[in-house]
Design an enzyme around this catalytic site. Structure first.
Site, PDB file in Angstrom:
ATOM      1  N   CYS A  18      -3.048   7.134  -4.849  1.00  0.00           N
ATOM      2  CA  CYS A  18      -3.214   5.560  -5.112  1.00  0.00           C
ATOM      3  C   CYS A  18      -1.771   5.461  -5.187  1.00  0.00           C
ATOM      4  CB  CYS A  18      -4.050   4.476  -6.042  1.00  0.00           C
ATOM      5  SG  CYS A  18      -3.748   2.651  -5.364  1.00  0.00           S
ATOM      6  N   CYS A  40       0.636  -1.191   0.278  1.00  0.00           N
ATOM      7  CA  CYS A  40       0.075   0.187   0.018  1.00  0.00           C
ATOM      8  C   CYS A  40       0.688   1.302   0.016  1.00  0.00           C
ATOM      9  CB  CYS A  40      -0.917  -0.625   1.030  1.00  0.00           C
ATOM     10  SG  CYS A  40      -2.166   1.391   0.585  1.00  0.00           S
TER      11      CYS A  40
HETATM   12  O1  PYC Z   1      -2.024   4.027  -1.753  1.00  0.00           O
HETATM   13  O2  PYC Z   1      -1.619   2.015  -2.516  1.00  0.00           O
HETATM   14  C1  PYC Z   1      -1.752   2.643  -2.600  1.00  0.00           C
HETATM   15  C2  PYC Z   1      -2.936   2.018  -2.151  1.00  0.00           C
HETATM   16  C3  PYC Z   1      -4.301   0.826  -2.303  1.00  0.00           C
HETATM   17  C4  PYC Z   1      -5.295   0.234  -1.484  1.00  0.00           C
HETATM   18  C5  PYC Z   1      -5.642   2.199  -1.217  1.00  0.00           C
HETATM   19  N1  PYC Z   1      -4.835   3.376  -1.628  1.00  0.00           N
END
Ligand code: PYC
Length: 309
Positions: free
Chosen positions: A235, A85
């Site tokens: 993300c 994550c």
């Molecule tokens: O930032 O890799 C990330 C992530 C995965 C799921 C939510 N955030």
């Protein structure tokens, strides 16, 4: 249970400092398995509603295997367990800095999919050199209920993603319900048409893109996570998957910045280099801020101790 909450570009992380389950001394992949098989009630009681928003990612802080590492971590969410994550790793480093347990400079963090090199650039700013990322297939056509044919790429950035260059719905906060609905349908189509990642891994993150109207920003995205919460940040693993796809189509050179904006308008700086094995190592930089230092209480008789709904 002692926890510290932070957000990275709007996406929350709850670092569990004390009161977690006993998972042994093995690598994080092994500890994650023990966690999932024997202590899933710990996951549900630490992050599910009404205690948290459904977007919360839990990060169980672990003693690392190697003395060269600063920490080990196991990530989880409202649906289960995450391999890696990006926003959570940034939140973890900002939390360790807040506690005086990490100085400015480089820190190795052990995750269930390997070690990641991180750099604490300031109290709130962190770079994460992610696990090797790759594009498995380009231009995969899917028949999606009420959307017709949707073409996307399958890539690994620490989690499995289906990346759609032209979002079926314009990416804005106002459209989050429609984006969620469309991404859910894409996920259902992947399952129905047996489209998977390597080793038949489920593709459980859906990512839509469009051009950003902001100058200096390369792209805007929307990411739907496995538990159907959307990522408030751009993300980290999704930006890594995007970088892998750009590299595979010759659109991004090593060291060049890719500015990825998320649906809420926050940004990560992405770039990459090749590691000693010639694999793409995305580097994601973002900021996290601490907002709570809390002890969770589990009162006997609480009917919603393990979450509502
Ligand atoms: O930032 O890799 C990330 C992530 C995965 C799921 C939510 N955030």
């Amino acid at each position: 249970m002692h926890v510290i909450d932070s957000h990275t570009g709007g996406q929350p992380t709850r670092v569990i400092l004390e009161g977690g389950p006993e998972l042994g001394q093995g690598p994080m992949s092994e500890r994650k398995k023990i966690f999932a098989e024997q202590f899933d009630d710990f996951r549900t009681k630490s992050i599910l509603e009404p205690k948290c928003t459904d977007a919360m990612v839990g990060a169980l802080l672990c003693e690392p295997v190697s003395s060269a590492s600063t920490a080990g971590v196991i990530f989880f969410n409202n649906d289960g367990y995450l391999d890696m994550c990006g926003h959570g790793t940034i939140g973890l480093l900002a939390t360790l800095a807040h506690l005086g347990r990490a100085d400015i400079g480089e820190h190795l963090i052990e995750t269930s999919v390997g070690k990641v090199k991180t750099e604490l650039l300031s109290r709130n700013r962190v770079s994460v050199e992610n696990v090797p990322s790759y594009c498995l297939h380009n231009n995969v056509a899917l028949e999606v209920e009420s959307l017709g044919t949707i073409t996307g790429h399958i890539a690994w950035g620490g989690n499995w993603f289906f990346l759609v260059d032209k979002s079926p719905v314009s990416i804005s906060r106002r459209n989050i319900p429609a984006l969620t609905d469309a991404a859910k349908k894409v996920r259902q189509a992947l399952a129905r048409q047996s489209v998977t990642g390597s080793d038949e891994a489920e593709i459980d993150h859906i990512e839509f893109f469009e051009e950003s109207s902001e100058s200096g920003v390369n792209s805007r995205n929307f990411v739907l996570c496995p538990g159907l919460a959307y990522d408030r940040s751009p993300c980290g693993t999704g930006t890594s998957a995007k970088i892998a796809c750009l590299v595979s189509s010759g659109k991004l050179l090593p060291g060049v910045h890719w500015i990825q904006e998320g649906v809420t308008g926050t940004r990560f700086i992405g770039t990459y280099d090749y590691d000693e094995n010639g694999k793409i190592r995305p580097r994601i930089t973002g900021e996290a801020y601490i907002y709570a230092d809390t002890n969770l209480i589990f009162q006997a008789g609480d009917p919603l101790q393990h979450g509502a709904g």
